[in-house]
Design a protein around this motif. Structure first.
Motif, PDB file in Angstrom:
ATOM      1  N   ASN A  66      48.049  85.980  11.920  1.00 31.71           N
ATOM      2  CA  ASN A  66      47.478  84.703  11.477  1.00 31.71           C
ATOM      3  C   ASN A  66      48.332  83.525  11.937  1.00 31.71           C
ATOM      4  OD1 ASN A  66      45.386  86.082  10.241  1.00 31.71           O
ATOM      5  ND2 ASN A  66      46.294  85.969   8.204  1.00 31.71           N
ATOM      6  N   GLU A  69      47.788  83.178  15.721  1.00 31.60           N
ATOM      7  CA  GLU A  69      46.466  82.610  16.019  1.00 31.60           C
ATOM      8  C   GLU A  69      46.436  81.117  15.728  1.00 31.60           C
ATOM      9  OE1 GLU A  69      43.697  85.044  13.832  1.00 31.60           O
ATOM     10  OE2 GLU A  69      43.678  86.583  15.391  1.00 31.60           O
ATOM     11  N   ALA A  70      47.084  80.703  14.653  1.00 32.64           N
ATOM     12  CA  ALA A  70      47.155  79.271  14.332  1.00 32.64           C
ATOM     13  C   ALA A  70      47.898  78.515  15.423  1.00 32.64           C
ATOM     14  CB  ALA A  70      47.821  79.061  12.971  1.00 32.64           C
ATOM     15  N   ALA A  72      48.027  79.382  18.588  1.00 34.05           N
ATOM     16  CA  ALA A  72      47.145  79.346  19.760  1.00 34.05           C
ATOM     17  C   ALA A  72      46.098  78.249  19.617  1.00 34.05           C
ATOM     18  CB  ALA A  72      46.478  80.709  19.955  1.00 34.05           C
ATOM     19  N   VAL A  73      45.550  78.108  18.430  1.00 36.40           N
ATOM     20  CA  VAL A  73      44.562  77.058  18.189  1.00 36.40           C
ATOM     21  C   VAL A  73      45.207  75.684  18.329  1.00 36.40           C
ATOM     22  CG1 VAL A  73      43.133  75.974  16.389  1.00 36.40           C
ATOM     23  CG2 VAL A  73      43.031  78.450  16.748  1.00 36.40           C
ATOM     24  N   SER A  74      46.396  75.520  17.766  1.00 41.00           N
ATOM     25  CA  SER A  74      47.121  74.268  17.852  1.00 41.00           C
ATOM     26  C   SER A  74      47.429  73.915  19.308  1.00 41.00           C
ATOM     27  CB  SER A  74      48.411  74.353  17.042  1.00 41.00           C
ATOM     28  OG  SER A  74      49.147  73.172  17.156  1.00 41.00           O
ATOM     29  N   GLU A  75      47.825  74.925  20.075  1.00 41.86           N
ATOM     30  CA  GLU A  75      48.141  74.712  21.488  1.00 41.86           C
ATOM     31  C   GLU A  75      46.889  74.278  22.261  1.00 41.86           C
ATOM     32  OE1 GLU A  75      49.497  78.127  23.807  1.00 41.86           O
ATOM     33  OE2 GLU A  75      51.125  76.838  24.496  1.00 41.86           O
ATOM     34  N   ARG A  76      45.760  74.921  21.982  1.00 42.33           N
ATOM     35  CA  ARG A  76      44.503  74.543  22.639  1.00 42.33           C
ATOM     36  C   ARG A  76      44.107  73.120  22.295  1.00 42.33           C
ATOM     37  NH1 ARG A  76      42.511  79.762  21.327  1.00 42.33           N
ATOM     38  NH2 ARG A  76      41.521  78.842  19.507  1.00 42.33           N
ATOM     39  N   ASP A  77      44.284  72.751  21.023  1.00 40.37           N
ATOM     40  CA  ASP A  77      43.920  71.409  20.580  1.00 40.37           C
ATOM     41  C   ASP A  77      44.778  70.329  21.231  1.00 40.37           C
ATOM     42  OD1 ASP A  77      41.996  72.551  18.986  1.00 40.37           O
ATOM     43  OD2 ASP A  77      43.089  72.274  17.105  1.00 40.37           O
ATOM     44  N   GLN A  78      46.032  70.674  21.568  1.00 31.07           N
ATOM     45  CA  GLN A  78      46.922  69.708  22.176  1.00 31.07           C
ATOM     46  C   GLN A  78      46.728  69.617  23.698  1.00 31.07           C
ATOM     47  OE1 GLN A  78      50.978  70.375  21.079  1.00 31.07           O
ATOM     48  NE2 GLN A  78      50.556  70.259  18.890  1.00 31.07           N
TER      49      GLN A  78
END
Length: 79
Positions: A66, A69-70, A72-78
């Motif tokens: 978890n 995954e958080a 990875a999501v943060s990295e994609r958003d940036q």
């Protein structure tokens, strides 16, 4: 972009371990462990590393997943 594994830093501090002590428990050099914690190595945390962290920190692999995954999501958003 590299993202600090704050969850790993926080876990290490909760366990009252230095990077050198945590690295030793993981069977890694201090510099390699520091690079994992700082996001420079293992951008996708290896299962063997995650399993050892799970054992040392007494946290579940699903909790580690978890956190990762958080990140990875943060990295994609940036991006």
């Amino acid at each position: 972009m590299k993202i600090l594994r704050k969850w790993l830093f926080d876990l290490r501090k909760k366990l009252n371990l230095t990077q050198d002590q945590m690295a030793s428990k993981l069977g890694l050099s201090q510099s390699y462990y520091a690079q994992i914690e700082n996001g420079d190595r293992q951008p996708v945390l290896l299962l063997t590393t995650a399993a050892r962290i799970s054992d040392i920190g007494d946290i579940s692999l699903s909790t580690i997943r978890n956190h990762e995954e958080a990140l990875a999501v943060s990295e994609r958003d940036q991006a």
